[in-house]
Design a protein around this motif. Sequence first.
Motif, PDB file in Angstrom:
ATOM      1  N   SER A  94       0.747  -1.033  -0.200  1.00  0.00           N
ATOM      2  CA  SER A  94       0.149  -0.253   0.258  1.00  0.00           C
ATOM      3  C   SER A  94       1.173   1.205  -0.139  1.00  0.00           C
ATOM      4  O   SER A  94       1.178   1.230   1.410  1.00  0.00           O
ATOM      5  N   PRO A  95       0.615   1.717  -0.830  1.00  0.00           N
ATOM      6  CA  PRO A  95      -0.101   1.461  -1.671  1.00  0.00           C
ATOM      7  C   PRO A  95       0.782   1.273  -3.454  1.00  0.00           C
ATOM      8  O   PRO A  95       1.216   0.820  -3.621  1.00  0.00           O
ATOM      9  N   ARG A  96      -0.593   0.692  -3.882  1.00  0.00           N
ATOM     10  CA  ARG A  96      -0.350  -0.353  -5.235  1.00  0.00           C
ATOM     11  C   ARG A  96       0.093   0.418  -6.568  1.00  0.00           C
ATOM     12  O   ARG A  96      -1.789   0.807  -5.832  1.00  0.00           O
ATOM     13  N   LEU A  97       0.472   1.043  -7.012  1.00  0.00           N
ATOM     14  CA  LEU A  97       0.139   1.869  -8.129  1.00  0.00           C
ATOM     15  C   LEU A  97      -0.471   0.974  -9.786  1.00  0.00           C
ATOM     16  O   LEU A  97       0.845   0.156  -9.994  1.00  0.00           O
ATOM     17  N   TYR A  98      -1.491   1.970 -10.194  1.00  0.00           N
ATOM     18  CA  TYR A  98      -1.884   1.537 -11.175  1.00  0.00           C
ATOM     19  C   TYR A  98      -1.577   2.010 -12.295  1.00  0.00           C
ATOM     20  O   TYR A  98      -1.415   3.127 -12.315  1.00  0.00           O
ATOM     21  N   MET A 141       4.274   5.084 -17.312  1.00  0.00           N
ATOM     22  CA  MET A 141       2.485   4.592 -17.211  1.00  0.00           C
ATOM     23  C   MET A 141       1.674   4.679 -16.020  1.00  0.00           C
ATOM     24  O   MET A 141       0.651   4.492 -15.799  1.00  0.00           O
ATOM     25  N   TRP A 142       2.549   5.029 -14.790  1.00  0.00           N
ATOM     26  CA  TRP A 142       1.740   4.929 -13.435  1.00  0.00           C
ATOM     27  C   TRP A 142       1.678   5.947 -12.487  1.00  0.00           C
ATOM     28  O   TRP A 142       2.263   6.736 -12.600  1.00  0.00           O
ATOM     29  N   PRO A 143       0.537   6.724 -12.671  1.00  0.00           N
ATOM     30  CA  PRO A 143      -0.043   8.316 -12.499  1.00  0.00           C
ATOM     31  C   PRO A 143       0.320   8.592 -11.685  1.00  0.00           C
ATOM     32  O   PRO A 143       1.621   9.718 -11.123  1.00  0.00           O
ATOM     33  N   LYS A 144      -0.122   7.802 -10.902  1.00  0.00           N
ATOM     34  CA  LYS A 144       0.007   7.819  -9.031  1.00  0.00           C
ATOM     35  C   LYS A 144       1.472   7.753  -8.474  1.00  0.00           C
ATOM     36  O   LYS A 144       2.304   8.728  -7.325  1.00  0.00           O
TER      37      LYS A 144
END
Length: 320
Positions: free
Chosen positions: A64-68, A278-281
């Motif tokens: 946590s967090p997992r980045l999408y 490619m992972w915005p967060k």
Amino acid sequence: MAQGAPAFTPKSDELPPIIDVHFHAGIESFPGLPPMCPNASQFLASDPDDGPEAPIGWSDEDCSPRLYPSKPGEYLSDMIAEMERLNVKAVVFGKPDDVKKWVEAAPNRVIPGTSFDIGPNVDKAQQLKMLEMAFTQDGFKVMGEIGLQYAGMSPSDMSVDDYFALAEKLDIPVAIHMGTGGSGRANIGTPTYRASMGDPLKLEDLLARHPKLRVQVMHAGYPMIDNMLAMLGANSHVYVDIAGLIWSYPLEEVNRYIERLVDAGFEDRVMFGTDQMMWPKLMSYSISIIQNADYLTPQQKRDILYNNAARFLRIDKEKK
């Protein structure tokens, strides 16, 4: 479970500016990247006799967090929204046409960068002409990402020296991949990658030939900290970015490496970056690691997040 830094949550619309010096224009070169756990706890061993090996070696763990990743076609708009929210300007690397799309979409947020191709079929004269036009007519500001390490080449290799000579002539900084990048499976995913070519001392002959060249060592030459410090001590035009490194390794290790750079007296040459793909967060997560580093003073945090890159890129002379 991976221990991540607390999320960075902006508290106002007037955030101090941040520069991300290592950002990729598009995801076409990174197909199928899955959700990601930043600062995974280990790289797993594998056995070639146990069937197909995973292309990356990060442990598969809860976090946590997992980045999408962004949905197809939404990466550009997702990232511009994050850059606006966080007050980030980014050096965006890629093919000229890909980078121009970012400049058109967010001209006040994008510093364009592009590089040359490597390989036996590359027309060097054509590449040099393309780069000279990009830097003198099309507004490009940085030559990078220069991925010689993935081809098993040293940055001091004479076969690519003409590109660096052009950068020195035009007074364009260069961003060279040196360090992390194997992801535990270099022999599977990128068989020509050589860890040894990420040794910062490989820059010495290049810098001797081109003493005015400004160099950004991507990934801070991780994990070769002693040689990185030697190069910083010998060459005041050399800076490092902490992109990729900042989320690819256990958080304690990341902080230890950055702290070594700062404690050795090079706090004015450490630059923030994400290696965004490619992972915005990932951007806010990476910022949080610097914001929450208790070994950095408030001024050192601002220098890493903005001032050092502004000086290196000659954006302005005012500390912010």
